[in-house]
Write a protein that holds these residues in place. Sequence first.
Motif, PDB file in Angstrom:
ATOM      1  N   LEU A  21       0.702  -1.164   0.128  1.00 50.06           N
ATOM      2  CA  LEU A  21       0.101   0.073  -0.051  1.00 50.06           C
ATOM      3  C   LEU A  21       0.846   1.142  -0.091  1.00 50.06           C
ATOM      4  O   LEU A  21       0.459   2.227   0.036  1.00 50.06           O
ATOM      5  CB  LEU A  21      -0.924  -0.037   1.196  1.00 50.06           C
ATOM      6  CG  LEU A  21      -1.962  -1.039   1.397  1.00 50.06           C
ATOM      7  CD1 LEU A  21      -2.743  -1.078   2.742  1.00 50.06           C
ATOM      8  CD2 LEU A  21      -3.108  -0.643   0.034  1.00 50.06           C
ATOM      9  N   GLN A  23       2.372   4.475  -0.649  1.00 53.36           N
ATOM     10  CA  GLN A  23       2.096   5.617  -1.422  1.00 53.36           C
ATOM     11  C   GLN A  23       3.207   6.540  -2.079  1.00 53.36           C
ATOM     12  O   GLN A  23       4.180   6.773  -1.186  1.00 53.36           O
ATOM     13  CB  GLN A  23       1.152   6.544  -0.737  1.00 53.36           C
ATOM     14  CG  GLN A  23      -0.513   6.309  -1.180  1.00 53.36           C
ATOM     15  CD  GLN A  23      -1.297   7.151  -0.720  1.00 53.36           C
ATOM     16  OE1 GLN A  23      -0.951   8.076   0.132  1.00 53.36           O
ATOM     17  NE2 GLN A  23      -2.694   6.875  -0.901  1.00 53.36           N
ATOM     18  N   THR A  24       3.203   6.581  -3.293  1.00 47.56           N
ATOM     19  CA  THR A  24       4.201   7.850  -3.752  1.00 47.56           C
ATOM     20  C   THR A  24       3.385   8.911  -4.146  1.00 47.56           C
ATOM     21  O   THR A  24       2.391   9.014  -4.685  1.00 47.56           O
ATOM     22  CB  THR A  24       4.727   7.077  -4.961  1.00 47.56           C
ATOM     23  OG1 THR A  24       5.469   5.937  -4.687  1.00 47.56           O
ATOM     24  CG2 THR A  24       5.812   8.029  -5.842  1.00 47.56           C
ATOM     25  N   THR A  25       3.889   9.945  -3.493  1.00 44.51           N
ATOM     26  CA  THR A  25       3.119  11.352  -3.659  1.00 44.51           C
ATOM     27  C   THR A  25       3.816  12.159  -4.576  1.00 44.51           C
ATOM     28  O   THR A  25       5.110  12.315  -4.607  1.00 44.51           O
ATOM     29  CB  THR A  25       3.126  12.029  -2.429  1.00 44.51           C
ATOM     30  OG1 THR A  25       2.465  11.098  -1.242  1.00 44.51           O
ATOM     31  CG2 THR A  25       2.061  13.159  -2.487  1.00 44.51           C
ATOM     32  N   ASP A  50      -5.147   8.059  -8.848  1.00 46.08           N
ATOM     33  CA  ASP A  50      -5.717   7.282  -7.603  1.00 46.08           C
ATOM     34  C   ASP A  50      -6.266   6.143  -7.840  1.00 46.08           C
ATOM     35  O   ASP A  50      -6.089   4.879  -7.566  1.00 46.08           O
ATOM     36  CB  ASP A  50      -6.282   8.309  -6.734  1.00 46.08           C
ATOM     37  CG  ASP A  50      -6.529   7.609  -5.361  1.00 46.08           C
ATOM     38  OD1 ASP A  50      -5.635   7.286  -4.645  1.00 46.08           O
ATOM     39  OD2 ASP A  50      -7.829   7.390  -5.222  1.00 46.08           O
ATOM     40  N   THR A  53      -4.376   3.400 -10.191  1.00 45.85           N
ATOM     41  CA  THR A  53      -3.105   2.735  -9.528  1.00 45.85           C
ATOM     42  C   THR A  53      -3.464   2.032  -8.196  1.00 45.85           C
ATOM     43  O   THR A  53      -2.591   1.557  -7.421  1.00 45.85           O
ATOM     44  CB  THR A  53      -2.109   3.698  -9.291  1.00 45.85           C
ATOM     45  OG1 THR A  53      -2.420   4.914  -8.337  1.00 45.85           O
ATOM     46  CG2 THR A  53      -1.634   4.218 -10.593  1.00 45.85           C
ATOM     47  N   GLY A  55      -4.663   3.602  -5.677  1.00 47.05           N
ATOM     48  CA  GLY A  55      -4.191   4.356  -4.654  1.00 47.05           C
ATOM     49  C   GLY A  55      -2.760   4.306  -4.174  1.00 47.05           C
ATOM     50  O   GLY A  55      -1.996   5.000  -3.220  1.00 47.05           O
ATOM     51  N   ARG A  56      -1.934   3.874  -5.155  1.00 43.82           N
ATOM     52  CA  ARG A  56      -0.320   3.565  -4.989  1.00 43.82           C
ATOM     53  C   ARG A  56       0.300   5.039  -5.089  1.00 43.82           C
ATOM     54  O   ARG A  56       1.168   5.394  -4.692  1.00 43.82           O
ATOM     55  CB  ARG A  56       0.202   2.470  -5.633  1.00 43.82           C
ATOM     56  CG  ARG A  56      -0.026   1.114  -4.866  1.00 43.82           C
ATOM     57  CD  ARG A  56       0.448   0.057  -5.767  1.00 43.82           C
ATOM     58  NE  ARG A  56      -0.125  -0.046  -7.145  1.00 43.82           N
ATOM     59  CZ  ARG A  56       0.437   0.237  -8.181  1.00 43.82           C
ATOM     60  NH1 ARG A  56       1.777   0.703  -8.196  1.00 43.82           N
ATOM     61  NH2 ARG A  56      -0.026   0.164  -9.530  1.00 43.82           N
ATOM     62  N   TYR A  57      -0.293   5.623  -6.169  1.00 49.11           N
ATOM     63  CA  TYR A  57       0.192   6.874  -6.476  1.00 49.11           C
ATOM     64  C   TYR A  57      -0.913   8.117  -6.392  1.00 49.11           C
ATOM     65  O   TYR A  57      -2.211   7.900  -6.483  1.00 49.11           O
ATOM     66  CB  TYR A  57       0.441   7.053  -7.949  1.00 49.11           C
ATOM     67  CG  TYR A  57       1.717   6.378  -8.258  1.00 49.11           C
ATOM     68  CD1 TYR A  57       2.982   7.042  -8.328  1.00 49.11           C
ATOM     69  CD2 TYR A  57       1.490   4.842  -8.629  1.00 49.11           C
ATOM     70  CE1 TYR A  57       4.102   6.219  -8.458  1.00 49.11           C
ATOM     71  CE2 TYR A  57       2.641   4.380  -8.824  1.00 49.11           C
ATOM     72  CZ  TYR A  57       3.912   4.896  -8.654  1.00 49.11           C
ATOM     73  OH  TYR A  57       5.336   4.289  -9.133  1.00 49.11           O
ATOM     74  N   LYS A  58      -0.573   9.082  -5.212  1.00 45.39           N
ATOM     75  CA  LYS A  58      -1.459  10.167  -5.040  1.00 45.39           C
ATOM     76  C   LYS A  58      -0.624  11.548  -5.415  1.00 45.39           C
ATOM     77  O   LYS A  58       0.344  11.696  -5.191  1.00 45.39           O
ATOM     78  CB  LYS A  58      -1.502  10.021  -3.475  1.00 45.39           C
ATOM     79  CG  LYS A  58      -2.506  11.421  -2.952  1.00 45.39           C
ATOM     80  CD  LYS A  58      -2.722  11.265  -1.428  1.00 45.39           C
ATOM     81  CE  LYS A  58      -3.470  12.417  -0.932  1.00 45.39           C
ATOM     82  NZ  LYS A  58      -4.535  12.556  -1.636  1.00 45.39           N
ATOM     83  N   ASP A 250       1.625   1.094 -14.884  1.00 47.20           N
ATOM     84  CA  ASP A 250       1.407   2.298 -14.187  1.00 47.20           C
ATOM     85  C   ASP A 250       1.596   3.440 -15.224  1.00 47.20           C
ATOM     86  O   ASP A 250       1.036   4.498 -15.226  1.00 47.20           O
ATOM     87  CB  ASP A 250       2.248   2.748 -13.080  1.00 47.20           C
ATOM     88  CG  ASP A 250       2.151   1.897 -11.882  1.00 47.20           C
ATOM     89  OD1 ASP A 250       0.764   1.498 -11.665  1.00 47.20           O
ATOM     90  OD2 ASP A 250       2.587   1.583 -10.910  1.00 47.20           O
TER      91      ASP A 250
END
Length: 323
Positions: A21, A23-25, A50, A53, A55-58, A250
Amino acid sequence: MKFGKLFAALAAGLVMSSAALAQTTMKISISTAQNSHQGVAIDTFAREVDKRTGGRYKVQTFYSGSLGGERESIEAVQLGTQELAFSSTGPVPNFVPETKILDVPFLFRDKAHARAVLDGPIGQEMLGKFDSKGFKALAWGENGFRHMTNSKRPVTAPEDLKGLKMRTMENPVHVTAYKGLGIVTTPMAFPEVFTALQQGTVDGQENPLSVIMAAKFDQVQKHLSLTGHVYSPCIFVMNKAAFDKLSAADKQAFLDAAKEAVKANRARVDEDDAKGAAELKAKGMQVVENVDKAKFVATLAPINAEFEKQFGKANMDKIRNYK
């Protein structure tokens, strides 16, 4: 002992699920307000990334030039201090000179023509020119057709512009063209424009209706002329290294998210164009709708001949005649 093993297994499971989970912001910015055609674009993009992916990329969204003007944002993306930006093409030729041609006045017949060019082979080939400059260009969006506003007088023909001090984008093609119309050009980053108009540092500016409305220029400008003199694209740019790090799935998610964002962005431009003049009139602006466009085109003929030399007449005709 069994309890210890169970605890260790649970702990390992938690570590694994939190890694999954992780996350990369990333940051994305625009120069206009959130309630604008550009705000709709980046809000949609963030939501789609979001979703696509898991929710892995925000994507964190920044508005109203809070991370700097368009030029600074594009620079930050190129340097990698910011991952993404959505910008008009104003400052883009300073980074990718091949895009200059898109800013030639009266090159596009209407929005349908401009969108077809950008979504077709010409526009897609141009997106590829960003790769060698440190960007991944995800998609063309839209700013819209640009119109002129000023605080001095109604503008119906080119001669009405003589001597008006106008803010222009930091764009060499625009500056050259507007000087040809007798305008005293003052290139300036967008976040500074409202104050410059308010203080009378410049008499006017030019932007699509979407921008004029979102920036509340009706508060500091009396006259609006629907000149539609330049079609202004927008573009989603991403730092090339950040894009290259993504998995193939991605990468596709980011590209698809940009496509969805462009749909929402263009729909908002259409909506603003449909109601903009009436809304700005209601707010007290004097609107000149019957601008003598033929006269503008004729006045710009010598400048246009220069552009044809610079970009190649065949290249300009390829865009003009694209079906």
